[in-house]
Design a protein around this motif. Structure first.
Motif: not given
Length: 180
Positions: A4-5, A76-80, A109-114
């Protein structure tokens, strides 16, 4: 995108191109409600209602260097896809607000990241932009304000290697403290 970062980096680059001088990034992990909310708010030049309706389409971009803009549609697509929601509001001359909500525990859900590295890239990209980064996890909050850091630094540039290393470590420790 795998983190997500990277979405955040892409969206904030839009804010920078839009001439924003203040950009706020908020990550709110509410484990009780099982939500992860990412909000990006800027004071850039903003968009008209027509542009806002078009910007969620991958076939629209205001840039002249390419014909498509995938950042916002992919976010948007990732959240939905994670039982979440997406919203964007903007006003010409005032700025843009983007919010993506994800089901925190969703398997896709992908990780938040760095976020430390992401913030270093952003802070070093333009020393005239004030960034506010907030990371909230349940009842704990971490805040980094480059405006406050610049005030303390005085004549020392915020993009000097020593300062960037300090910012990176401060973010890492701040996020770690949210889990304790």
């Amino acid at each position: 995108m795998r983190e997500l970062s990277m979405h955040i980096l892409d969206i904030v680059q839009n804010s920078i191109v839009a001439g924003a001088s203040v950009i706020e990034i908020v990550i709110n992990e509410n484990l009780i409600d099982d939500t992860l909310t990412i909000a990006i708010d800027d004071n850039g030049r903003g968009m008209s209602e027509d542009e806002v309706s078009k910007v969620i389409s991958p076939f629209f971009t205001s840039r002249t260097t390419r014909k498509v803009g995938l950042g916002i549609p992919m976010f948007k697509a990732s959240a939905e896809a994670c039982d979440g929601a997406f919203k964007i509001t903007s006003e010409k001359g005032k700025g843009t607000y983007i919010e993506a909500v994800f089901k925190h525990s969703h398997i896709d859900r992908v990780p938040i990241g760095n976020m430390a590295e992401t913030m270093i890239v952003l802070v070093s990209s333009d020393i005239n932009i004030d960034f506010i980064y907030k990371h909230i996890r349940n009842d704990k909050e971490y805040i980094l304000s480059t405006k406050e850091i610049k005030e303390v630094l005085g004549e020392v540039p915020i993009n000097s290697m020593e300062v960037l290393e300090w910012i990176k470590n401060n973010i890492i420790e701040g996020i770690k403290a949210l889990s304790k």
